[in-house]
Design an enzyme around this catalytic site. Structure first.
Site, short mmCIF file in Angstrom:
data_model
loop_
_atom_site.label_atom_id
_atom_site.label_comp_id
_atom_site.label_asym_id
_atom_site.label_seq_id
_atom_site.Cartn_x
_atom_site.Cartn_y
_atom_site.Cartn_z
N SER A 27 0.85 -1.19 0.00
CA SER A 27 0.00 0.00 0.00
C SER A 27 0.89 1.24 0.00
O SER A 27 2.06 1.15 -0.39
CB SER A 27 -0.93 -0.04 1.23
OG SER A 27 -1.88 0.98 1.16
N ASN A 28 0.37 2.36 0.42
CA ASN A 28 1.19 3.58 0.51
C ASN A 28 0.67 4.41 1.67
O ASN A 28 -0.30 4.04 2.33
CB ASN A 28 1.15 4.34 -0.81
CG ASN A 28 -0.26 4.70 -1.19
OD1 ASN A 28 -0.92 5.48 -0.51
ND2 ASN A 28 -0.77 4.09 -2.25
N ASP A 29 1.31 5.56 1.89
CA ASP A 29 1.04 6.37 3.09
C ASP A 29 -0.11 7.35 2.97
O ASP A 29 -0.28 8.20 3.84
CB ASP A 29 2.30 7.18 3.43
CG ASP A 29 3.28 6.35 4.25
OD1 ASP A 29 2.85 5.33 4.80
OD2 ASP A 29 4.45 6.75 4.31
#
Ligand code: C5P
Length: 225
Positions: free
Chosen positions: A26-28
């Site tokens: 995923s990402n932030d």
């Protein structure tokens, strides 16, 4: 625009691409920018549909206006159902570009050897909308760039047929993921560029609404749903 409520489709937050039942890439993205825009438009009386990836933002938007999704494929499928409906689409989601070719049914067990995952491309949601949008539909995207900021923003504007791209960069403090502030530059399809100062995400959302008002003379909308 006719004298109906303006209709906004907005994608928000990250996506999660699961490898097995408990692991994912995923990402932030926090979803803060997307929900700030969604709230601004909602408060202006716009009919909105939010397609939100996994994020924890509390907002004033009624639950039945928010579709919660996990993966890019799910986000694409759900957003596609609303492409024709909307007047304006704003793509704030940080969509994972790739997903694992297979999701394991059971938790992956480690062994003494290395292993590799093969990745396949996810659908480009904004790109697909760009290909099918009608002349009276408006598309706005974000470009979060770490290098060649201006040229990458312009490339996205053209490739995804955006009417407006908001360029920002995580290189500078206070901009991008997780912060309550952001500094964006507005790149529009007529090659007009406006650089803005660091502002709260709420103020950036107001700037986007005002940009639409100024450039498309939107009538004061009255929400119908
Ligand atoms: O990831 P990228 O930098 O290409 O994102 C630019 C814009 O395209 C953003 O507005 C993002 O929400 C959108 N996008 C999308 N679907 C993807 C990748 C990006 O809608 N698969």
């Amino acid at each position: 625009m006719d004298n109906q409520a303006l209709k906004l489709l907005i994608t928000v937050g990250p996506t999660k691409e699961y490898i097995d039942p408990v692991r994912y890439i995923s990402n932030d993205s926090s979803g803060k920018m997307g929900f700030a825009i969604a709230e601004e438009f909602y408060n202006q009386g716009v009919d909105i549909v939010v397609i939100a990836g996994p994020c924890q933002i509390k907002s004033l938007i009624p639950d039945d206006r928010i579709y919660r999704v996990v993966s890019a494929e799910e986000m694409f499928k759900t957003a596609s159902q609303w492409f024709d409906w909307c007047d304006v689409a704003i793509f704030t989601a940080a969509v994972a570009d790739y997903r694992p070719a297979f999701k394991l049914d059971q938790k992956f067990k480690k062994s003494s050897t290395d292993f590799q995952i093969s990745w396949i491309r996810n659908p480009d949601i904004a790109g697909a909308f760009g290909k099918q949008k009608k002349d009276n539909q408006i598309s706005i995207g974000f470009a979060l760039e770490t290098e060649n900021l201006e040229s990458n923003a312009t490339k996205k504007l053209v490739e995804k047929k955006f009417d407006l791209v908001l360029l920002n960069s995580p290189n500078n403090k206070g901009e991008g993921f997780h912060y309550d502030t952001n500094r964006v530059a507005f790149f529009d399809k007529n090659r007009d560029i406006q650089y803005h100062n660091l502002k709260s995400k709420k103020e950036v959302a107001e700037d986007i609404y005002n940009w639409l008002e100024t450039n498309y003379k939107l009538l004061t909308p009255v929400r119908t749903i």
